[in-house]
Design a protein around this motif. Sequence first.
Motif, mmCIF file in Angstrom:
data_model
loop_
_atom_site.group_PDB
_atom_site.id
_atom_site.type_symbol
_atom_site.label_atom_id
_atom_site.label_comp_id
_atom_site.label_asym_id
_atom_site.label_seq_id
_atom_site.Cartn_x
_atom_site.Cartn_y
_atom_site.Cartn_z
ATOM 1 N N GLY A 172 12.857 55.102 -63.143
ATOM 2 C CA GLY A 172 11.595 54.464 -63.485
ATOM 3 C C GLY A 172 10.362 55.346 -63.364
ATOM 4 N N TYR A 173 10.543 56.623 -63.075
ATOM 5 C CA TYR A 173 9.402 57.532 -62.934
ATOM 6 C C TYR A 173 9.617 58.758 -63.806
ATOM 7 N N GLU A 174 8.537 59.194 -64.453
ATOM 8 C CA GLU A 174 8.583 60.418 -65.234
ATOM 9 C C GLU A 174 8.310 61.583 -64.291
ATOM 10 N N THR A 175 9.267 62.485 -64.181
ATOM 11 C CA THR A 175 9.162 63.600 -63.247
ATOM 12 C C THR A 175 9.061 64.922 -63.996
ATOM 13 N N ASP A 176 8.595 65.939 -63.283
ATOM 14 C CA ASP A 176 8.614 67.281 -63.856
ATOM 15 C C ASP A 176 9.996 67.895 -63.630
ATOM 16 N N GLU A 177 10.146 69.181 -63.954
ATOM 17 C CA GLU A 177 11.455 69.841 -63.843
ATOM 18 C C GLU A 177 11.966 69.922 -62.410
ATOM 19 N N LYS A 178 11.072 69.761 -61.419
ATOM 20 C CA LYS A 178 11.479 69.795 -60.010
ATOM 21 C C LYS A 178 11.744 68.390 -59.450
ATOM 22 N N GLY A 179 11.605 67.373 -60.295
ATOM 23 C CA GLY A 179 11.818 66.003 -59.838
ATOM 24 C C GLY A 179 10.604 65.391 -59.171
ATOM 25 N N LEU A 180 9.417 65.951 -59.403
ATOM 26 C CA LEU A 180 8.193 65.488 -58.748
ATOM 27 C C LEU A 180 7.358 64.609 -59.670
ATOM 28 N N VAL A 181 6.672 63.631 -59.048
ATOM 29 C CA VAL A 181 5.761 62.730 -59.746
ATOM 30 C C VAL A 181 4.364 62.995 -59.225
ATOM 31 N N ASN A 182 3.397 63.158 -60.126
ATOM 32 C CA ASN A 182 2.006 63.330 -59.723
ATOM 33 C C ASN A 182 1.466 61.973 -59.261
ATOM 34 N N ILE A 183 0.893 61.929 -58.052
ATOM 35 C CA ILE A 183 0.450 60.660 -57.446
ATOM 36 C C ILE A 183 -1.069 60.520 -57.423
ATOM 37 N N ARG A 184 -1.773 61.331 -58.173
ATOM 38 C CA ARG A 184 -3.235 61.322 -58.145
ATOM 39 C C ARG A 184 -3.820 59.912 -58.300
ATOM 40 N N ASP A 185 -3.345 59.128 -59.260
ATOM 41 C CA ASP A 185 -3.934 57.832 -59.571
ATOM 42 C C ASP A 185 -3.108 56.642 -59.091
ATOM 43 N N PHE A 186 -2.198 56.843 -58.161
ATOM 44 C CA PHE A 186 -1.369 55.755 -57.654
ATOM 45 C C PHE A 186 -2.184 54.826 -56.761
ATOM 46 N N THR A 187 -1.858 53.538 -56.813
ATOM 47 C CA THR A 187 -2.439 52.580 -55.865
ATOM 48 C C THR A 187 -1.672 52.686 -54.548
ATOM 49 N N ALA A 188 -2.188 52.044 -53.517
ATOM 50 C CA ALA A 188 -1.510 52.067 -52.214
ATOM 51 C C ALA A 188 -0.112 51.464 -52.325
ATOM 52 N N ASP A 189 0.017 50.332 -52.993
ATOM 53 C CA ASP A 189 1.329 49.684 -53.126
ATOM 54 C C ASP A 189 2.304 50.543 -53.919
ATOM 55 N N GLU A 190 1.827 51.161 -55.000
ATOM 56 C CA GLU A 190 2.695 52.029 -55.796
ATOM 57 C C GLU A 190 3.169 53.226 -54.968
ATOM 58 N N LEU A 191 2.268 53.780 -54.186
ATOM 59 C CA LEU A 191 2.602 54.944 -53.365
ATOM 60 C C LEU A 191 3.607 54.584 -52.273
ATOM 61 N N LYS A 192 3.425 53.426 -51.647
ATOM 62 C CA LYS A 192 4.367 52.971 -50.620
ATOM 63 C C LYS A 192 5.750 52.744 -51.218
ATOM 64 N N GLU A 193 5.796 52.097 -52.388
ATOM 65 C CA GLU A 193 7.089 51.810 -53.013
ATOM 66 C C GLU A 193 7.813 53.098 -53.404
ATOM 67 N N LEU A 194 7.095 54.032 -54.046
ATOM 68 C CA LEU A 194 7.725 55.285 -54.456
ATOM 69 C C LEU A 194 8.221 56.067 -53.245
ATOM 70 N N THR A 195 7.427 56.115 -52.194
ATOM 71 C CA THR A 195 7.825 56.854 -50.990
ATOM 72 C C THR A 195 9.069 56.232 -50.363
ATOM 73 N N ALA A 196 9.098 54.907 -50.253
ATOM 74 C CA ALA A 196 10.270 54.222 -49.688
ATOM 75 C C ALA A 196 11.508 54.478 -50.545
ATOM 76 N N ARG A 197 11.343 54.445 -51.859
ATOM 77 C CA ARG A 197 12.478 54.672 -52.750
ATOM 78 C C ARG A 197 12.952 56.118 -52.689
ATOM 79 N N SER A 198 12.024 57.062 -52.544
ATOM 80 C CA SER A 198 12.400 58.469 -52.414
ATOM 81 C C SER A 198 13.191 58.702 -51.131
ATOM 82 N N ILE A 199 12.716 58.127 -50.030
ATOM 83 C CA ILE A 199 13.418 58.266 -48.749
ATOM 84 C C ILE A 199 14.808 57.639 -48.841
ATOM 85 N N ALA A 200 14.880 56.453 -49.441
ATOM 86 C CA ALA A 200 16.178 55.785 -49.588
ATOM 87 C C ALA A 200 17.130 56.635 -50.417
ATOM 88 N N ASP A 201 16.617 57.231 -51.490
ATOM 89 C CA ASP A 201 17.457 58.095 -52.327
ATOM 90 C C ASP A 201 17.950 59.302 -51.542
#
Length: 158
Positions: free
Chosen positions: A60-89
């Motif tokens: 569900g996220y568009e990543t660069d070649e290193k698997g990274l997502v730019n979080i410049r414009d993320f909301t607090a909820d979006e950032l929390k969800e992505l971080t939790a999902r990254s840790i779970a992965d």
Amino acid sequence: MLTFEEKLEIFESFPELERKDVSLGRVNFQFPGSVTDKKNVVYHLHPNGNGFVYAGGVDGYETDEKGLVNIRDFTADELKELTARSIADLSGTGMKEAPANAVQNGPEKWVNKTNDVLIVIHEDDLWNVYYGVNLEESFGAYGEVEEYMAEEGFSRRK
């Protein structure tokens, strides 16, 4: 856009992450419990608010070649969800997709002493407890969730 300080506060709320200060005032957050060689969850969080979160194994996220997502414009909820999902992965629990029908408040994270993570989501008048993408339990009242979590040794994390 969230400030650097607001983003730091969000990342520091995850007890499984370790802060690593790097050059030019930037900050990384590493997950030592990763089952892969990949340890950085947050990469080069800059004082200007820009930064990246690893989502190479998260759907569900568009990543660069290193698997990274730019979080410049993320909301607090979006950032929390992505971080939790990254840790779970990276922990091997495989929460690649968020459970369907999440409420506006977003998922609630619960962690035990061995850093196992359960996610609680209010869906269709039920309180559902997920381990990764797997449904662990369902309850009719939030008090039942709190009782279950206490019995299982989990505590709520912000």
